[in-house]
Scaffold this motif. Sequence first.
Motif, PDB file in Angstrom:
ATOM      1  N   MET A  28       0.707  -1.320  -0.075  1.00 52.31           N
ATOM      2  CA  MET A  28       0.003   0.027   0.056  1.00 52.31           C
ATOM      3  C   MET A  28       0.776   1.220  -0.017  1.00 52.31           C
ATOM      4  O   MET A  28       1.958   1.334   0.630  1.00 52.31           O
ATOM      5  N   ILE A  29       0.268   2.342  -0.500  1.00 53.00           N
ATOM      6  CA  ILE A  29       0.942   3.719  -0.576  1.00 53.00           C
ATOM      7  C   ILE A  29      -0.053   4.609   0.339  1.00 53.00           C
ATOM      8  O   ILE A  29      -1.386   4.560  -0.151  1.00 53.00           O
ATOM      9  N   VAL A  30       0.473   5.558   1.117  1.00 54.49           N
ATOM     10  CA  VAL A  30      -0.236   6.367   1.760  1.00 54.49           C
ATOM     11  C   VAL A  30       0.473   7.699   1.527  1.00 54.49           C
ATOM     12  O   VAL A  30       1.268   8.030   2.079  1.00 54.49           O
ATOM     13  N   THR A  31      -0.069   8.855   0.623  1.00 52.89           N
ATOM     14  CA  THR A  31       0.546  10.128   0.479  1.00 52.89           C
ATOM     15  C   THR A  31       0.268  10.592   1.748  1.00 52.89           C
ATOM     16  O   THR A  31      -0.887  10.701   2.139  1.00 52.89           O
ATOM     17  N   GLY A  32       1.157  11.697   1.985  1.00 52.79           N
ATOM     18  CA  GLY A  32       0.932  12.146   3.380  1.00 52.79           C
ATOM     19  C   GLY A  32       0.772  11.295   4.536  1.00 52.79           C
ATOM     20  O   GLY A  32       0.354  11.904   5.586  1.00 52.79           O
ATOM     21  N   ILE A  37      -3.906  12.362   9.646  1.00 58.02           N
ATOM     22  CA  ILE A  37      -4.432  11.152   9.587  1.00 58.02           C
ATOM     23  C   ILE A  37      -3.923  10.257   8.767  1.00 58.02           C
ATOM     24  O   ILE A  37      -4.089   9.126   8.834  1.00 58.02           O
ATOM     25  N   GLY A  38      -3.127  10.678   7.922  1.00 56.30           N
ATOM     26  CA  GLY A  38      -2.137   9.750   6.765  1.00 56.30           C
ATOM     27  C   GLY A  38      -1.356   8.573   7.977  1.00 56.30           C
ATOM     28  O   GLY A  38      -1.152   7.727   7.883  1.00 56.30           O
ATOM     29  N   LYS A  39      -0.558   9.364   8.929  1.00 55.29           N
ATOM     30  CA  LYS A  39       0.201   8.727   9.876  1.00 55.29           C
ATOM     31  C   LYS A  39      -0.746   7.711  10.466  1.00 55.29           C
ATOM     32  O   LYS A  39      -0.083   6.733  11.001  1.00 55.29           O
ATOM     33  N   GLY A  55       4.291   8.103   1.185  1.00 59.87           N
ATOM     34  CA  GLY A  55       4.628   9.117   0.235  1.00 59.87           C
ATOM     35  C   GLY A  55       4.509  10.504   0.661  1.00 59.87           C
ATOM     36  O   GLY A  55       3.842  10.945   1.158  1.00 59.87           O
ATOM     37  N   ALA A  56       5.868  11.243   0.601  1.00 64.08           N
ATOM     38  CA  ALA A  56       5.974  12.557   1.317  1.00 64.08           C
ATOM     39  C   ALA A  56       7.233  13.281   0.513  1.00 64.08           C
ATOM     40  O   ALA A  56       8.269  12.603  -0.135  1.00 64.08           O
ATOM     41  N   ARG A  57       6.988  14.382   0.578  1.00 57.78           N
ATOM     42  CA  ARG A  57       8.188  15.336   0.047  1.00 57.78           C
ATOM     43  C   ARG A  57       9.326  15.471   0.840  1.00 57.78           C
ATOM     44  O   ARG A  57      10.368  15.946   0.259  1.00 57.78           O
ATOM     45  N   SER A  58       9.381  15.434   2.131  1.00 58.18           N
ATOM     46  CA  SER A  58      10.187  15.708   2.984  1.00 58.18           C
ATOM     47  C   SER A  58      11.005  14.309   3.585  1.00 58.18           C
ATOM     48  O   SER A  58      10.331  13.641   4.462  1.00 58.18           O
ATOM     49  N   PRO A  59      12.160  14.023   3.114  1.00 59.54           N
ATOM     50  CA  PRO A  59      12.747  12.842   3.710  1.00 59.54           C
ATOM     51  C   PRO A  59      12.919  12.812   5.354  1.00 59.54           C
ATOM     52  O   PRO A  59      12.637  11.957   5.931  1.00 59.54           O
ATOM     53  N   VAL A 106      -3.594  -1.039  -2.513  1.00 62.68           N
ATOM     54  CA  VAL A 106      -4.361   0.072  -2.175  1.00 62.68           C
ATOM     55  C   VAL A 106      -3.385   1.313  -2.292  1.00 62.68           C
ATOM     56  O   VAL A 106      -2.309   1.366  -1.932  1.00 62.68           O
ATOM     57  N   LEU A 107      -3.890   2.294  -2.913  1.00 66.23           N
ATOM     58  CA  LEU A 107      -3.277   3.521  -3.126  1.00 66.23           C
ATOM     59  C   LEU A 107      -4.266   4.754  -2.409  1.00 66.23           C
ATOM     60  O   LEU A 107      -5.331   4.828  -2.762  1.00 66.23           O
ATOM     61  N   PHE A 108      -3.746   5.168  -1.326  1.00 68.36           N
ATOM     62  CA  PHE A 108      -4.522   6.244  -0.526  1.00 68.36           C
ATOM     63  C   PHE A 108      -4.011   7.601  -0.694  1.00 68.36           C
ATOM     64  O   PHE A 108      -2.803   7.861  -0.491  1.00 68.36           O
ATOM     65  N   ASN A 109      -4.972   8.109  -1.697  1.00 67.69           N
ATOM     66  CA  ASN A 109      -4.395   9.665  -1.883  1.00 67.69           C
ATOM     67  C   ASN A 109      -5.004  10.532  -0.877  1.00 67.69           C
ATOM     68  O   ASN A 109      -6.076  11.238  -0.744  1.00 67.69           O
TER      69      ASN A 109
END
Length: 299
Positions: A28-32, A37-39, A55-59, A106-109
């Motif tokens: 699964m992928i969870v952006t944010g 709530i993503g966490k 999926g996040a922009r800040s390592p 599952v892709l959680f956008n």
Amino acid sequence: MGQIISEAYPPKPAFSVDDIHDLSGKVMIVTGGNSGIGKETVKALLNRNAKVYIGARSPERALEAIKELKELTGKEALFLKVDLEDLKSVKAAAEEFQSKETQLHVLFNNAGVMMCYDFQFGTNVLGHFYLTKLLLPTLLSTAQATGTDVRVVNTSSSGHMFVNTIDFNTLKDGPARQKWNPTNLYGQSKFGNIVHANELARRYGDQGLIASSLNPGNLHSNLQRYMSPVFAKIIQVLMLHPTPLGALTQLYAGTMGGKELNGKYLIPWARFGKPNSGAEDEALGKALWDWCEEQVVSI
């Protein structure tokens, strides 16, 4: 009006994270997924043995969340660098994921921004559209190989009720957009999340893909970071619920039930609801799809 009140002040949830079955072998992928709530969503999925990419922009923030989640769950999520404001970053993220995994269940956008004038539709809708488009071959091949459904879950908001269509003239700088305030532009982006999910459901429901959208509820999260401090405080006192509750509805959409979820809109906490009727307009769904395709064609 009844549903609006019920969404703002929902009854005690009948569904809990303890109801989620074992997810061993599911990717699964969870952006944010590094905050809010993503966490909480990632935490619940890890506790049920899913393999989860954040999926996040800040390592730095993602790795901090991964460390904390490992301490809480004993399981380690994986970092997938993606900046939804940057379509080249989205493409790179999809390629990185597909270089590591042959399946996606599952892709959680889930990621989103609020009350920042210029980035809302691009981040909330177009970025997720492009990520979903690039991952569709993996999703559909997973459904075919496993004989089970795969899912795309779009996190929307009750804010979508501010609008009843998409004014494509507001999606570029100019007089039309200048007439809209950030609240309405945010609502339009959340409306777009529902339109996108419904169009996915229409196009790919017969290929094993279940697409749904949802209002996670009015929650304490970093979405309020762009509001004025005074307004944010008022909202927190009068309307906001604990963040863990907000994960319930998207966890239900991503892990429970079956085909009855396709093209549906869920409301807090894990209940079926009805979106603004304009979001179910098939012609608008096609128009949004075509517009998004035009934006990403040269990436």
